[in-house]
Design an enzyme around this catalytic site. Structure first.
Site, PDB file in Angstrom:
ATOM      1  N   ASP A 213      -1.666 -13.726   6.493  1.00 22.33           N
ATOM      2  CA  ASP A 213      -2.779 -14.639   6.607  1.00 22.33           C
ATOM      3  C   ASP A 213      -1.830 -15.752   5.265  1.00 22.33           C
ATOM      4  O   ASP A 213      -2.042 -15.377   3.889  1.00 22.33           O
ATOM      5  CB  ASP A 213      -4.374 -14.911   6.270  1.00 22.33           C
ATOM      6  CG  ASP A 213      -4.974 -15.705   6.718  1.00 22.33           C
ATOM      7  OD1 ASP A 213      -4.541 -16.166   8.413  1.00 22.33           O
ATOM      8  OD2 ASP A 213      -5.779 -16.361   6.004  1.00 22.33           O
ATOM      9  N   GLU A 262       7.932   3.412   0.748  1.00 24.30           N
ATOM     10  CA  GLU A 262       6.872   4.393   0.389  1.00 24.30           C
ATOM     11  C   GLU A 262       6.714   5.302   1.501  1.00 24.30           C
ATOM     12  O   GLU A 262       6.889   6.255   1.333  1.00 24.30           O
ATOM     13  CB  GLU A 262       5.828   4.570  -0.472  1.00 24.30           C
ATOM     14  CG  GLU A 262       6.268   3.633  -1.950  1.00 24.30           C
ATOM     15  CD  GLU A 262       4.106   3.287  -2.137  1.00 24.30           C
ATOM     16  OE1 GLU A 262       4.996   2.622  -3.519  1.00 24.30           O
ATOM     17  OE2 GLU A 262       3.402   3.955  -2.194  1.00 24.30           O
TER      18      GLU A 262
END
Length: 567
Positions: A213, A262
């Protein structure tokens, strides 16, 4: 939990997002499983078979975090929990697993520009006082005037009213949105570390990606002397603006990208970045940043062949530059639904949100052609779903829902309405409540099947005819068109390219071929056009031409319509 446990029905495809159909759920208005009038996770879980039958690839879940709802959940109290009115973390895990089992990935909203004023950090900052470490996480300034009684600058917030609010000890804090949404200071190390923790928290729970956002607003550099509102409005948004789209924001997203990578497959992200040019948008979509950024170009365009062609060509070229994929969207929780926009007079380059003036004028029936609006919306959606790239759909558009304009003032919830008066209300109209009205699932009932005890925003009587129950067995319904197109899209989707068919395209017609030999033809005009031979895969309306099976018969595409053909 590891990815194998979280998503047994999903392959570890790192490119799954590039041409995905993503369905946005505004959780408080999707389905109510507890009967309190507010949508919740239990309601979403109950409707997963519906989502699976629809044929989407992923769900984007708007904020579900603890919140006072000063801005529909975008005022977040705690980024690593679920609002008790919406559910629990255990129910979130159940929902994520059920979605993955159904072959649907999960994207969640992250709100990093501001917190709620109830967030523990902000409460700590208020208690700690001037010069404290706690206040460095936000943007506090001394006021102007003899005793600091005036705000640091005369800026106005996005939702109207001042952008600065004074606290008890006399300092002022910045909130570019509602008073209850204090802006974070992204120069502070605590802010960086806490959001990395949040990204890992949800990724570890099986979340596949994030919608960011106000992605262009995090980095700020106010300096010692603040410009006036007039001066601020004149400053270029070229990477040096004090508030918006600063170049250093991409250092934040490079940090986030290392976290995303990751995981296997890497977590994805899409930026809500309202920036001034395609060149400014590109870094948000880079492989070292968030990876994808919303393009609102089609959403802001009139229903016109030349506009659509130019936008598509430009966006595909941008994607070739960034290495990302294009994004296509017509409706979301912040804008007037496109079935309504397309029934209104063309915007013709006028500024402001298309359709907002109509709402501000009371949503008069004599100001809209609802039938034409829905015809165009269906045609535009089929055009969108034929394009290479990812399509972002908003809950209820698959039912052909129009904007709900007639909501009593006392029942409105959007701060864009609550923070203004009739005299100061702008072309943003009466706010965004009209596209956030809870969905109709059945023809009857206190909330048309949304829940057992009403809905938190009033639903109009005409919702009955647009309910899932009314549409699901009607082969001509908007719902059935979406289902057919979304399932076909999975089968047909090939390389991220298209070739314009210049012979078929014209002033009011756009035709393009996708890899695999299938063709999209859209008629933006009002008169029917002749179609080439081919197998009709899906159409937004009934095609013209009696006796099409007869030798020499001519098949035609009516105005405001789209068809997919296999040659």
């Amino acid at each position: 939990m590891n990815d194998e446990q979280a998503a047994p029905a999903l392959a570890a495809d790192p490119a799954w997002w590039r041409q995905a159909a993503v369905y946005q759920i505004y959780p408080r208005s999707f389905a109510d499983g507890t009967g309190d009038g507010i949508g919740d996770l239990r309601g979403i879980i109950s409707r997963i078979p519906y989502l699976q039958e629809l044929g989407i690839d992923a769900v984007w879940l708007s904020p579900f975090y603890p919140s006072a709802l000063a801005d529909g959940g975008y005022d977040v109290d705690d980024y690593r929990d679920v609002d008790p009115r919406i559910g629990t973390l255990e129910e979130f895990d159940e929902m994520a697993t059920a979605l993955h089992t159904a072959g649907i990935r999960l994207i969640v909203d992250i709100v990093p520009n501001h917190t709620s004023d109830r967030h523990r950090w902000f409460q700590e900052a208020l208690a700690a006082g001037r010069g404290s470490r706690a206040r460095e996480r936000y943007i506090f300034r001394e006021g102007r005037g003899e005793n600091g009684e005036l705000p640091p600058a005369d800026w106005e917030s996005i939702f109207g009213g001042p952008a600065w609010t004074q606290v008890e000890d006399g300092q002022w804090y910045l909130h570019l949105f509602a008073t209850e949404q204090p802006d974070l200071n992204w120069k502070d190390a605590d802010v960086h570390e806490d959001f990395l923790h949040t990204l890992r928290f949800w990724s570890d729970r099986g979340v596949d990606g994030f919608r960011i956002d106000v992605a262009h607003g995090l980095a700020k550099d106010l300096g010692e002397q603040l410009p006036s509102a007039a001066e601020l409005a004149e400053l270029p948004q070229d990477g040096t603006h004090p508030l918006w789209d600063r170049d250093e924001v991409h250092e934040i997203y490079a940090e986030w990208r290392r976290v995303f990578d990751e995981y296997t497959p890497p977590r994805i992200a899409v930026a809500e970045a309202w920036v001034g040019s395609p060149e400014r948008r590109a870094p948000y979509a880079s492989a070292t940043g968030l990876g994808q950024a919303f393009s609102f170009d089609l959403l802001e365009a009139d229903f016109a062949a030349a506009d659509f062609r130019s936008i598509v060509s430009d966006n595909l070229a941008q994607s070739g530059t960034t290495g990302s994929s294009s994004t296509w969207v017509f409706s979301n929780h912040d804008v007037v639904r496109h079935a309504t926009r397309y029934g209104l007079p063309p915007r013709a380059g006028r500024p402001g949100k298309q359709g907002a003036d109509w709402i501000l004028d009371g949503g008069r029936e004599d100001g809209i052609d609802k039938e034409l609006g829905l015809r165009r919306a269906r045609a535009a959606t089929l055009f969108e779903l034929a394009l290479p790239g990812s399509a972002y759909l908003y809950q209820g558009e698959e039912l052909g829902l129009h904007e709900v304009a007639e909501i009593p003032d006392e029942q409105r919830q959007d701060p864009a309405f609550l923070r203004t008066t009739p005299e100061t209300r702008s072309s943003d109209g009466l706010g965004r409540d009209g596209c956030r009205v809870p969905l109709p699932w059945t023809r009857e009932g206190s909330s048309f099947g949304f829940g057992t005890d009403g809905a938190h925003l009033p639903q109009p009587a005409w919702f009955a005819g647009f309910s899932v129950e009314a549409e699901e067995d009607d082969p001509t319904s908007t719902l059935e068109m979406y289902r057919r197109a979304l399932h076909l899209r999975r089968e047909l989707q090939g390389a991220e390219s298209l070739v314009w068919d210049e012979e078929l395209s014209g002033e009011d017609v756009l035709a393009f071929e996708r890899p695999g030999g299938w063709l999209n033809v859209t008629n933006f005009g009002s008169e029917p056009v002749e179609l080439p031979a081919g197998e009709v895969l899906v159409a937004s309306t009934e095609l013209g031409g009696a006796g099409v099976e007869a030798a020499g018969a001519t098949r035609t595409l009516p105005g405001a319509a789209t068809v997919w053909l296999r040659r």
